[in-house]
Design a protein around this motif. Structure first.
Motif, PDB file in Angstrom:
ATOM      1  N   LEU A  26       0.856  -1.191   0.000  1.00 33.65           N
ATOM      2  CA  LEU A  26       0.000   0.000   0.000  1.00 33.65           C
ATOM      3  C   LEU A  26       0.885   1.231   0.000  1.00 33.65           C
ATOM      4  O   LEU A  26       1.692   1.424   0.905  1.00 33.65           O
ATOM      5  CB  LEU A  26      -0.916   0.001   1.229  1.00 33.65           C
ATOM      6  N   HIS A  27       0.716   2.063  -1.005  1.00 32.14           N
ATOM      7  CA  HIS A  27       1.572   3.228  -1.214  1.00 32.14           C
ATOM      8  C   HIS A  27       0.761   4.500  -0.986  1.00 32.14           C
ATOM      9  O   HIS A  27      -0.196   4.782  -1.719  1.00 32.14           O
ATOM     10  CB  HIS A  27       2.120   3.198  -2.640  1.00 32.14           C
ATOM     11  N   LEU A  28       1.144   5.254   0.042  1.00 36.59           N
ATOM     12  CA  LEU A  28       0.456   6.495   0.382  1.00 36.59           C
ATOM     13  C   LEU A  28       1.388   7.668   0.153  1.00 36.59           C
ATOM     14  O   LEU A  28       2.408   7.803   0.820  1.00 36.59           O
ATOM     15  CB  LEU A  28      -0.008   6.464   1.843  1.00 36.59           C
ATOM     16  N   GLY A  29       1.050   8.471  -0.829  1.00 35.49           N
ATOM     17  CA  GLY A  29       1.814   9.683  -1.151  1.00 35.49           C
ATOM     18  C   GLY A  29       0.830  10.769  -1.499  1.00 35.49           C
ATOM     19  O   GLY A  29      -0.011  11.130  -0.686  1.00 35.49           O
ATOM     20  N   THR A  30       0.879  11.266  -2.735  1.00 33.88           N
ATOM     21  CA  THR A  30      -0.110  12.244  -3.176  1.00 33.88           C
ATOM     22  C   THR A  30      -1.440  11.568  -3.461  1.00 33.88           C
ATOM     23  O   THR A  30      -2.468  12.224  -3.569  1.00 33.88           O
ATOM     24  CB  THR A  30       0.361  12.982  -4.447  1.00 33.88           C
ATOM     25  N   GLY A  31      -1.420  10.267  -3.596  1.00 36.39           N
ATOM     26  CA  GLY A  31      -2.608   9.444  -3.776  1.00 36.39           C
ATOM     27  C   GLY A  31      -2.425   8.174  -2.982  1.00 36.39           C
ATOM     28  O   GLY A  31      -1.524   8.069  -2.137  1.00 36.39           O
ATOM     29  N   LEU A  32      -3.268   7.194  -3.241  1.00 37.68           N
ATOM     30  CA  LEU A  32      -3.210   5.935  -2.516  1.00 37.68           C
ATOM     31  C   LEU A  32      -3.446   4.801  -3.503  1.00 37.68           C
ATOM     32  O   LEU A  32      -4.493   4.740  -4.146  1.00 37.68           O
ATOM     33  CB  LEU A  32      -4.272   5.908  -1.417  1.00 37.68           C
ATOM     34  N   GLY A  33      -2.453   3.950  -3.648  1.00 38.97           N
ATOM     35  CA  GLY A  33      -2.566   2.820  -4.557  1.00 38.97           C
ATOM     36  C   GLY A  33      -2.030   1.562  -3.913  1.00 38.97           C
ATOM     37  O   GLY A  33      -1.468   1.597  -2.812  1.00 38.97           O
ATOM     38  N   ALA A  34      -2.206   0.466  -4.614  1.00 34.64           N
ATOM     39  CA  ALA A  34      -1.736  -0.817  -4.096  1.00 34.64           C
ATOM     40  C   ALA A  34      -1.127  -1.635  -5.216  1.00 34.64           C
ATOM     41  O   ALA A  34      -1.553  -1.555  -6.368  1.00 34.64           O
ATOM     42  CB  ALA A  34      -2.888  -1.601  -3.466  1.00 34.64           C
ATOM     43  N   GLY A  35      -0.132  -2.401  -4.848  1.00 37.17           N
ATOM     44  CA  GLY A  35       0.407  -3.445  -5.703  1.00 37.17           C
ATOM     45  C   GLY A  35       0.115  -4.756  -5.003  1.00 37.17           C
ATOM     46  O   GLY A  35       0.388  -4.901  -3.810  1.00 37.17           O
ATOM     47  N   LEU A  36      -0.468  -5.692  -5.703  1.00 36.05           N
ATOM     48  CA  LEU A  36      -0.890  -6.955  -5.107  1.00 36.05           C
ATOM     49  C   LEU A  36      -0.047  -8.095  -5.656  1.00 36.05           C
ATOM     50  O   LEU A  36       0.074  -8.242  -6.877  1.00 36.05           O
ATOM     51  CB  LEU A  36      -2.362  -7.217  -5.424  1.00 36.05           C
TER      52      LEU A  36
END
Length: 174
Positions: A26-36
């Motif tokens: 889970l990557h939280l920076g200017t947005g929020l995304g995920a790599g699964l």
């Protein structure tokens, strides 16, 4: 030419570096995304839409999100970060992580991104508390899903390189 999401590249980089099993990055920076990563390979979905983690709606009447929906994890989490309420941001992030664990039966949650890197402890503590309360792994001695900060380094770059070079050298990218 290969095009992929930065979070997928980061997850692949973590898998290539030895992170085993099934996990969510889970990557939280200017947005929020995920790599699964499921079963050792990056999961992209049928149309590469898997990992749009930040746009899960968890509050039907919540604040508007850039995606056009209301109450998305990303909108709620980033609003809490903007207010300086990292505990609330971590709680929201944990709710989304619990959904992933319940849906995909993953073994581990890894946190990354510059917002997490700036103050990782409240995020690890908060996400772990929500997972402990809401997401259990069945059939294991340790029911709680571990949460930790992803190792810093060149994960995105290494994963991106793997996307290009892996097939040439006999390792599929998953």
């Amino acid at each position: 030419m290969v095009v992929d999401k930065d979070t997928n590249a980061a997850a692949l980089g973590l898998a290539v570096a030895g992170e085993g099993g099934s996990f969510a990055y889970l990557h939280l920076g200017t947005g929020l995304g995920a790599g699964l990563v499921i079963g050792g390979g990056v999961h992209r979905g049928a149309r590469t839409g898997a990992g749009e983690f930040g746009h899960q709606v968890i509050q039907l009447d919540g604040p508007p999100c850039d995606c056009g929906n209301r109450g998305c994890i990303e909108a709620l989490c980033l609003a809490a970060v903007a207010r300086g309420d990292l505990d609330e941001a971590a709680r929201v992030l944990g709710a989304g992580a619990a959904n992933l664990v319940g849906l995909l039966d993953i073994d581990l949650v890894l946190l990354g991104g510059r917002t997490v890197a700036a103050d990782p402890e409240p995020f690890v503590r908060g996400v772990a508390a929500v997972l402990d309360a809401r997401a259990r792994r069945e059939g294991t001695r340790e029911a709680a899903v571990p949460v930790r900060v992803a190792p810093e380094g060149r994960g995105v770059a290494e994963g991106a390189a793997q996307l290009l070079l892996g097939p040439l050298f006999g390792r599929a990218d998953g």
